[in-house]
Design an enzyme around this catalytic site. Structure first.
Site, PDB file in Angstrom:
ATOM      1  N   TYR A 108     -27.222 -16.479 -40.355  1.00 32.22           N
ATOM      2  CA  TYR A 108     -26.249 -15.441 -40.727  1.00 32.22           C
ATOM      3  C   TYR A 108     -25.846 -15.526 -42.200  1.00 32.22           C
ATOM      4  O   TYR A 108     -24.712 -15.252 -42.557  1.00 32.22           O
ATOM      5  CB  TYR A 108     -25.015 -15.497 -39.796  1.00 32.22           C
ATOM      6  CG  TYR A 108     -25.401 -15.421 -38.337  1.00 32.22           C
ATOM      7  CD1 TYR A 108     -25.853 -14.227 -37.788  1.00 32.22           C
ATOM      8  CD2 TYR A 108     -25.369 -16.546 -37.516  1.00 32.22           C
ATOM      9  CE1 TYR A 108     -26.242 -14.150 -36.453  1.00 32.22           C
ATOM     10  CE2 TYR A 108     -25.765 -16.485 -36.182  1.00 32.22           C
ATOM     11  CZ  TYR A 108     -26.195 -15.285 -35.658  1.00 32.22           C
ATOM     12  OH  TYR A 108     -26.592 -15.215 -34.349  1.00 32.22           O
ATOM     13  N   CYS A 144     -14.945  -9.247 -56.854  1.00 36.56           N
ATOM     14  CA  CYS A 144     -13.535  -8.939 -57.088  1.00 36.56           C
ATOM     15  C   CYS A 144     -12.787  -8.746 -55.779  1.00 36.56           C
ATOM     16  O   CYS A 144     -12.426  -7.630 -55.404  1.00 36.56           O
ATOM     17  CB  CYS A 144     -13.418  -7.706 -57.974  1.00 36.56           C
ATOM     18  SG  CYS A 144     -14.166  -7.997 -59.580  1.00 36.56           S
ATOM     19  N   GLU A 145     -12.595  -9.837 -55.056  1.00 36.74           N
ATOM     20  CA  GLU A 145     -11.877  -9.881 -53.785  1.00 36.74           C
ATOM     21  C   GLU A 145     -11.304 -11.272 -53.653  1.00 36.74           C
ATOM     22  O   GLU A 145     -12.018 -12.244 -53.918  1.00 36.74           O
ATOM     23  CB  GLU A 145     -12.849  -9.694 -52.596  1.00 36.74           C
ATOM     24  CG  GLU A 145     -13.416  -8.327 -52.404  1.00 36.74           C
ATOM     25  CD  GLU A 145     -12.414  -7.303 -51.906  1.00 36.74           C
ATOM     26  OE1 GLU A 145     -11.419  -7.672 -51.249  1.00 36.74           O
ATOM     27  OE2 GLU A 145     -12.637  -6.115 -52.206  1.00 36.74           O
ATOM     28  N   GLU A 184     -31.081 -17.792 -25.476  1.00 37.10           N
ATOM     29  CA  GLU A 184     -31.308 -17.083 -26.739  1.00 37.10           C
ATOM     30  C   GLU A 184     -30.599 -17.746 -27.924  1.00 37.10           C
ATOM     31  O   GLU A 184     -29.660 -17.185 -28.483  1.00 37.10           O
ATOM     32  CB  GLU A 184     -30.788 -15.644 -26.627  1.00 37.10           C
ATOM     33  CG  GLU A 184     -31.466 -14.808 -25.569  1.00 37.10           C
ATOM     34  CD  GLU A 184     -30.828 -13.435 -25.418  1.00 37.10           C
ATOM     35  OE1 GLU A 184     -31.529 -12.527 -24.957  1.00 37.10           O
ATOM     36  OE2 GLU A 184     -29.645 -13.265 -25.749  1.00 37.10           O
ATOM     37  N   GLY A 233     -29.764 -18.585 -31.596  1.00 34.78           N
ATOM     38  CA  GLY A 233     -30.020 -18.039 -32.923  1.00 34.78           C
ATOM     39  C   GLY A 233     -29.687 -19.116 -33.942  1.00 34.78           C
ATOM     40  O   GLY A 233     -30.549 -19.830 -34.460  1.00 34.78           O
TER      41      GLY A 233
HETATM   42  C1  LIG Z   1     -26.272 -13.024 -31.651  1.00 35.03           C
HETATM   43  C2  LIG Z   1     -26.872 -13.130 -30.318  1.00 35.03           C
HETATM   44  C3  LIG Z   1     -27.459 -14.324 -29.892  1.00 35.03           C
HETATM   45  C4  LIG Z   1     -27.483 -15.591 -30.722  1.00 35.03           C
HETATM   46  O1  LIG Z   1     -26.222 -16.093 -30.979  1.00 35.03           O
HETATM   47  P1  LIG Z   1     -26.135 -17.518 -31.725  1.00 35.03           P
HETATM   48  O2  LIG Z   1     -24.694 -17.792 -31.803  1.00 35.03           O
HETATM   49  O3  LIG Z   1     -26.742 -17.346 -33.059  1.00 35.03           O
HETATM   50  O4  LIG Z   1     -26.879 -18.484 -30.888  1.00 35.03           O
HETATM   51  C5  LIG Z   1     -28.092 -14.334 -28.665  1.00 35.03           C
HETATM   52  N1  LIG Z   1     -28.095 -13.238 -27.872  1.00 35.03           N
HETATM   53  C6  LIG Z   1     -27.512 -12.078 -28.241  1.00 35.03           C
HETATM   54  C7  LIG Z   1     -27.573 -10.913 -27.335  1.00 35.03           C
HETATM   55  C8  LIG Z   1     -26.882 -11.995 -29.461  1.00 35.03           C
HETATM   56  O5  LIG Z   1     -26.310 -10.846 -29.815  1.00 35.03           O
END
Ligand SMILES: *Cc1c(COP(=O)(O)O)cnc(C)c1O
Length: 420
Positions: free
Chosen positions: A374, A346-347, A270, A272
Site C-alpha cells: 500500500y 502543503c498539508e 488472501e 496482501g
Molecule cells: C485488501 C484485501 C485483502 C488483503 O488485505 P491485507 O490486509 O493486505 O492482507 C484481501 N481480500 C480482499 C477482498 C481485500 O479487499
C-alpha cells in the site's frame, strides 16, 4: 539472506545500507525498492503455514509486475479489485483458474471487462457483494463462476478505515446469504463464499478472525449448493513498530482451521500486506533541516503523495538513516535527536512522524520501512507531484520496474479548453 533461512520478519535495520545507498545514487530519490526474494520467502512461509489452503495474493497491496510474476511463478493465486488489476494479473502470467475478481460496486466498464475476460478465461471467478451485481452480470450474458461475498458483521483492523467486515458497503448481509446462494445458482455457477474483515489480524487477538471464519464455516454447511471453496479473506498483520513481534502464522492457521470446522470445500486465504510489506522500503533524501522550539524538522523529498499511509491511517512507519551526507567517519558519533520527518506537500498531515535520527543533515539518505504494501499503490499526484520510481532487486540483480514520473506525465491528461 542465506539460503534455507526464512525469518518471519525483516526489520528496517536488516537491509543492506550500502546497497540502498548505491540504489539511491543510481536512481535518485524518492525511490521505492522491493526485494523479490523476500516476497518469495514471505509467500513460502505463508503457504507452508496453510498447507491445504489456496493462497491468493491481494494484488492491491503492490501490483508492480515483477512482484506479480514472482508470485505467479511460486504458484499463488491472485485476488483483484478492479479491471485494471485483472489486466495486470493476466499480463503477469496468472491463469484464469487462479484469478478472483472481487467486484465492489463495480463500474460498468469493469464488469464489461471481467465478462469479456471470462470468455477467454472461463475459470475466472467473480466475487459479488450485492444482488444488484448479480443482476448486472446476468444482463451481460454472464453465467460463469460466481462467489458470494458475505458481510459477516465482524470487523478487525488497525484503523477505522480498514474495518470492512462490519461495513455495510462490503458483502451481502449474513442472514440473506444462504437464500441468495440458492437463487444465484439458477443463473450462475456458484462456487464459493467469501468474507474479508479488513486488515489487522494480529497475534494478541484472534477473536474477530475466529468469529468471521466460524460464520463462514456455518454458511458453507448451510449452503443450498455445493461449494468449491470458502474464502476467509486477508488482513494478516505485519509489525510496523520495531519492537512489535511478527504474526504467529501457525497460531493463525490453527485458529482458522479450528474455527472453520469440517467443510467439504477448499479454504482460500488472501494475504496482501503480509507478502510484500517488509519486502519494500521507500528511500528519501533530506533536503531541509530546521530547528524549532518544539522539534527538529527534517524535510525530505518523499511525502504523503509517495506514501499515504501515515497521513491516511495514522500509520507508523519506521524511519532510519541509511547513509550520512557528511563525513562518514564523523557520522558514527553524531548525537541522536528526536526529529519530525516531513515531506514536501502543503498539508500538515504530510509527516512520517517523530523518529530518532543521528544529527540530521541535508543530503542524508533515509529509509522508510514496510513500504512494500500500500505504498506506491496509493501514491498520487496531489500538489502536481510526480510519483517515485520503483526498483526491484533479486539477489545481486536490480532493475527499474517503474520509471520515475516527470511533471510531463502529470500534466499529460490536460487539454486546452478554448470556448468557441
Ligand atoms: C485488501 C484485501 C485483502 C488483503 O488485505 P491485507 O490486509 O493486505 O492482507 C484481501 N481480500 C480482499 C477482498 C481485500 O479487499
Amino acid at each position: 539472506m542465506s539460503a534455507g533461512q526464512n525469518p518471519p520478519v525483516r526489520r528496517l535495520a536488516d537491509w543492506d545500507d550500502a546497497r540502498l545507498d548505491a540504489l539511491a545514487a543510481e536512481h535518485d530519490t524518492p525511490l521505492y525498492v522491493l526485494d523479490l526474494d523476500r516476497v518469495r520467502a514471505n509467500y513460502r512461509r505463508f503457504a507452508a503455514a496453510f498447507p491445504d489452503a489456496n493462497v491468493h495474493y491481494a494484488a492491491k497491496a503492490n501490483t508492480v509486475r515483477p512482484a506479480l510474476r514472482t508470485l505467479a511463478e511460486e504458484g499463488a493465486g491472485v485476488e483483484c479489485a478492479s479491471a485494471g488489476e485483472l489486466q495486470r494479473a493476466f499480463d503477469a502470467g496468472f491463469d484464469g483458474q487462479r484469478v478472483h475478481y472481487t467486484a465492489v460496486n463495480p463500474p460498468a466498464a469493469d464488469l464489461d471487462r471481467a465478462v469479456e475476460l471470462a470468455v477467454d478465461h472461463p475459470a475466472l471467478t467473480i466475487t459479488v457483494g450485492a444482488e444488484d451485481t448479480l443482476d448486472r452480470l446476468a444482463e451481460r450474458g454472464y453465467d460463469g463462476r460466481v462467489c458470494l461475498r458475505v458481510n459477516p458483521g465482524v470487523g478487525a483492523g488497525h484503523h477505522e478505515k480498514v474495518r470492512t467486515g462490519a461495513d455495510a458497503k462490503f458483502g451481502v448481509p449474513d442472514d440473506r446469504a444462504a437464500a441468495l446462494l440458492g437463487a444465484a445458482a439458477d443463473r450462475f455457477d456458484v462456487v464459493g463464499v467469501h468474507a474479508h474483515a479488513g486488515s489487522g489480524i494480529s497475534g494478541d487477538d484472534l477473536s474477530a478472525h475466529r468469529e468471521l471464519v466460524a460464520r463462514m464455516g456455518d454458511l458453507a454447511r448451510d449452503a443450498p449448493v455445493d461449494l468449491e471453496f470458502v474464502d476467509v479473506g486477508g488482513g494478516f498483520g505485519v509489525p510496523y513498530a520495531p519492537d512489535e513481534p511478527p504474526l504467529d502464522l501457525d497460531a493463525v492457521a490453527d485458529a482458522t482451521r479450528s474455527a472453520l470446522g469440517a467443510v467439504d470445500a477448499d479454504l482460500v486465504v488472501e494475504p496482501g500486506r503480509y507478502l510484500v510489506a517488509d519486502a519494500g522500503v521507500l528511500l528519501t533524501r533530506v533536503n531541509t533541516v530546521k530547528e524549532t522550539p518544539e522539534t527538529t524538522v527534517v524535510g525530505v523529498d518523499a511525502g504523503m503523495t509517495a506514501l499515504a499511509r501515515p497521513a491516511m491511517y495514522d500509520a507508523t512507519h519506521q524511519v532510519r538513516r541509511v547513509e550520512a551526507a557528511g563525513d562518514a567517519a564523523d557520522a558514527g558519533d553524531a548525537p541522536v535527536v528526536e526529529a519530525t520527518v516531513a515531506g514536501p506537500i502543503c498539508e500538515s498531515a504530510d509527516t512520517f512522524g517523530e523518529h530518532a535520527l543521528p544529527a540530521p543533515e541535508r543530503g542524508d539518505l533515509l529509509a522508510v520501512g514496510n513500504a512494500g504494501a500500500y505504498g506506491y499503490e496509493m501514491a498520487n499526484h496531489y500538489n502536481s507531484r510526480p510519483r517515485p520510481a520503483s526498483v526491484v532487486v533479486d539477489g545481486d540483480r536490480s532493475a527499474v520496474a517503474r520509471r520515475r514520473e516527470t511533471v510531463a506525465d502529470v500534466v499529460a491528461v490536460e487539454r486546452e479548453v478554448t470556448w468557441a
